[in-house]
Design a protein around this motif. Structure first.
Motif, short mmCIF file in Angstrom:
data_model
loop_
_atom_site.label_atom_id
_atom_site.label_comp_id
_atom_site.label_asym_id
_atom_site.label_seq_id
_atom_site.Cartn_x
_atom_site.Cartn_y
_atom_site.Cartn_z
N LEU A 152 6.26 -7.50 -7.00
CA LEU A 152 5.61 -6.06 -7.21
C LEU A 152 6.12 -5.28 -8.52
CD1 LEU A 152 5.53 -5.01 -3.50
CD2 LEU A 152 3.68 -5.57 -4.98
N PRO A 153 5.56 -4.24 -9.09
CA PRO A 153 6.09 -3.82 -10.40
C PRO A 153 7.22 -2.72 -10.34
CG PRO A 153 4.10 -2.84 -9.56
CD PRO A 153 4.19 -3.92 -8.71
N PHE A 154 8.18 -3.42 -9.52
CA PHE A 154 9.42 -2.45 -9.26
C PHE A 154 9.98 -2.48 -10.80
CE2 PHE A 154 9.08 -4.45 -4.96
CZ PHE A 154 9.00 -3.21 -4.27
N PRO A 194 0.85 -1.11 -0.15
CA PRO A 194 0.02 0.00 -0.02
C PRO A 194 1.00 1.25 -0.03
CG PRO A 194 -0.71 -1.31 1.72
CD PRO A 194 0.66 -1.96 1.18
N TYR A 195 2.08 1.28 0.28
CA TYR A 195 3.08 2.42 0.34
C TYR A 195 3.96 2.86 -0.75
CZ TYR A 195 1.92 1.71 5.46
OH TYR A 195 1.23 1.62 6.70
N LEU A 196 3.78 1.71 -1.69
CA LEU A 196 4.74 1.90 -2.82
C LEU A 196 3.70 2.25 -3.96
CD1 LEU A 196 6.84 -1.35 -2.02
CD2 LEU A 196 7.62 1.17 -2.13
N VAL A 229 -1.57 -7.31 -7.98
CA VAL A 229 -1.19 -6.11 -8.65
C VAL A 229 -1.43 -6.24 -10.05
CG1 VAL A 229 0.42 -4.15 -9.19
CG2 VAL A 229 0.19 -4.98 -6.54
N GLN A 230 -2.10 -5.25 -10.92
CA GLN A 230 -2.04 -5.31 -12.21
C GLN A 230 -0.77 -4.89 -12.92
OE1 GLN A 230 -3.97 -7.04 -14.04
NE2 GLN A 230 -5.17 -7.55 -12.50
N ALA A 231 -0.28 -5.46 -13.90
CA ALA A 231 0.89 -4.88 -14.62
C ALA A 231 0.94 -5.44 -15.85
CB ALA A 231 2.32 -5.50 -13.91
N ASN A 232 1.81 -5.55 -16.66
CA ASN A 232 1.53 -5.86 -18.07
C ASN A 232 2.94 -7.09 -18.27
OD1 ASN A 232 3.82 -4.40 -18.86
ND2 ASN A 232 2.62 -2.87 -19.58
N GLY A 233 2.72 -7.57 -19.63
CA GLY A 233 3.70 -8.44 -19.83
C GLY A 233 5.11 -8.20 -20.04
N ARG A 234 5.48 -6.99 -19.98
CA ARG A 234 6.95 -6.47 -19.86
C ARG A 234 7.28 -6.87 -18.49
NH1 ARG A 234 9.14 -2.21 -22.16
NH2 ARG A 234 7.36 -1.70 -23.21
N HIS A 235 6.59 -6.95 -17.58
CA HIS A 235 7.27 -7.57 -16.09
C HIS A 235 7.98 -8.80 -16.22
CE1 HIS A 235 6.69 -7.40 -11.66
NE2 HIS A 235 6.72 -8.92 -11.97
N LEU A 236 7.13 -9.67 -16.90
CA LEU A 236 8.16 -11.03 -17.19
C LEU A 236 9.15 -11.02 -18.20
CD1 LEU A 236 5.51 -13.84 -16.26
CD2 LEU A 236 7.28 -13.35 -14.96
N LEU A 237 8.75 -10.43 -19.30
CA LEU A 237 9.49 -10.37 -20.38
C LEU A 237 10.92 -9.73 -20.11
CD1 LEU A 237 6.93 -9.92 -23.13
CD2 LEU A 237 8.09 -11.89 -23.03
N ASP A 238 10.70 -8.66 -19.36
CA ASP A 238 11.87 -7.80 -18.83
C ASP A 238 12.49 -8.31 -17.55
OD1 ASP A 238 11.82 -6.35 -21.23
OD2 ASP A 238 11.28 -4.83 -20.57
N LEU A 239 12.23 -9.72 -17.12
CA LEU A 239 12.79 -9.86 -15.89
C LEU A 239 14.19 -9.65 -15.69
CD1 LEU A 239 11.66 -10.92 -13.24
CD2 LEU A 239 11.98 -13.16 -13.97
N GLY A 240 14.92 -10.34 -16.59
CA GLY A 240 16.40 -10.17 -16.53
C GLY A 240 17.01 -8.74 -16.35
N ALA A 241 16.29 -7.96 -17.16
CA ALA A 241 16.90 -6.57 -17.02
C ALA A 241 16.33 -5.99 -15.61
CB ALA A 241 16.31 -5.64 -18.34
#
Ligand SMILES: C[S@@+](CC[C@H](N)C(=O)[O-])C[C@H]1O[C@@H](n2cnc3c(N)ncnc32)[C@H](O)[C@@H]1O
Length: 354
Positions: free
Chosen positions: A172-174, A146-148, A224-236
């Protein structure tokens, strides 16, 4: 908040039918690091651990010689508030000190000053390893969520085998999650774990019946809702640094995680550093030990046995950038010297087969 009290039963992922299966397989792949075999520290000329090894050897020599036991206890007794456990784990038979003979020139305990022993005990305590269980980290990320705001930089100071950093990046979508670890072998294990994680992520994503695109809506394990980038860019989004936490600038971090249960004597130095570097609004969380510094406001305190087995504190950086030292109040533990002496003698006796 209703926290979980145990791990859910593990159901191995057989098929990747949807992104949730990929997340589950990835989270399963990073459990269990607390049982890793601890190698001994390198005893080679030029090793940054030579000063540490020198004092470790001096203490261990006394541990191994019954006639020196009284002297060993006499030298440890002034530092009980920075000693974790009864005798330093590192000098015990299964500890991280090599079995090899000391290097020529290593001093005896008699030639080592009290301050050096104290600093050594602080460093030794900090090297103890532990990880939160999966359900505890789920509770933890539920509590800080809730704080981020979406995005931001997460940093784990003392990241060990990288479980918290990788869990953060999945949960989380860091924008970026970074771990800083002092011990080379733990840093290496974290990197190896990351390679396996990314390989598994690629295999999982390739096996999905519907390919994930950068823009595909994606629900993260935290809800939390995010998009595919979250997993596709995991390494970066994940990086591990081999370094001393006091040498890495955490400016720009939105969340600093500290599994500080073994950092008790370092808390003042850590809070000074964080007060200097973090911007207003940044979160810092600690376990077991509080932060006592005017630049940090306590937002939540979770008692032992609620969010985790130990207490967890959530702080927010308040006020302008500053270098005000931590408060004078001491909050190190103060074990009873007589009770400690009796325990230490019993351990020494058991060790020499008495
Ligand atoms: C209790 S473990 C926690 C590991 C990880 N954060 C987790 O929760 O799974 C603490 C880690 O901090 C590391 N450490 C101790 N002193 C450090 C320092 N000055 N700089 C960086 N890492 C340090 C230790 O080697 C150890 O791996």
């Amino acid at each position: 908040m209703n926290f979980r009290t145990e791990n859910r039963p593990v159901e191995p992922v057989q098929r990747f039918r949807r992104p949730a299966d990929v997340f589950e397989a990835l989270l399963q792949s990073i459990q269990g690091g607390e049982t890793h075999a601890r190698p001994t520290l390198d005893l080679v000329p030029g090793s940054p651990f030579l000063p540490f090894l020198e004092i470790g050897y001096a203490l261990r020599t006394c541990l191994e010689k019954p006639v020196k036991h009284d002297y060993l206890l006499e030298r440890l007794r002034p530092h009980l508030n920075v000693l974790i456990g009864t005798l330093p784990a590192c000098i015990m038979p299964m500890g991280m000190l090599p079995k090899l003979a000391p290097l020529p020139g290593f001093r005896k305990l008699e030639d080592i000053a009290d301050d050096e022993i104290r600093d050594w005990l602080i460093q030794e305590g900090g090297l103890i390893y532990g990880e939160m269980q999966r359900f505890e980290l789920e509770n933890y990320f539920d509590a800080v969520k809730p704080y981020l705001a979406p995005g931001g930089l997460m940093v784990d100071l003392g990241s060990g085998l990288g479980k918290v950093v990788m869990t953060a990046a999945l949960t989380l979508p860091f924008t970026r999650c970074i771990g800083v670890e002092l011990l080379n072998y733990r840093h290496r294990l974290a990197q190896e774990r990351l390679v396996r994680l990314l390989t598994l992520a690629r295999q999982g994503l390739e096996a999905l019946p519907e390919p994930l695109t950068l823009e595909t809506p994606l629900q993260l394990p935290s809800g939390v809702q995010a998009n595919g980038r979250h997993l596709l860019d995991l390494g970066a989004r994940i990086a591990f640094l081999e370094n001393d936490m006091f040498k890495v600038d955490v400016r720009g971090a939105s969340l600093v995680f500290l599994y500080s249960t073994c950092f008790g004597p370092l808390m003042d130095a850590i809070s000074d550093k964080l007060a200097r570097e973090l911007s207003e609004g940044a979160l810092v969380t600690t376990t077991t030990y509080p932060i006592k510094h005017p630049a940090f406001k306590l937002l939540e305190m979770h008692a032992p046995g609620t969010l985790s087995w130990t207490s967890v504190m959530i702080y927010q950086r308040v006020g302008p950038q500053m270098s005000v030292p931590a408060s004078e109040s001491r909050y190190l533990h103060q074990p009873d010297p007589d009770a400690w002496d009796a325990r230490a003698r019993a351990e020494l006796l058991a060790m020499i087969g008495g």
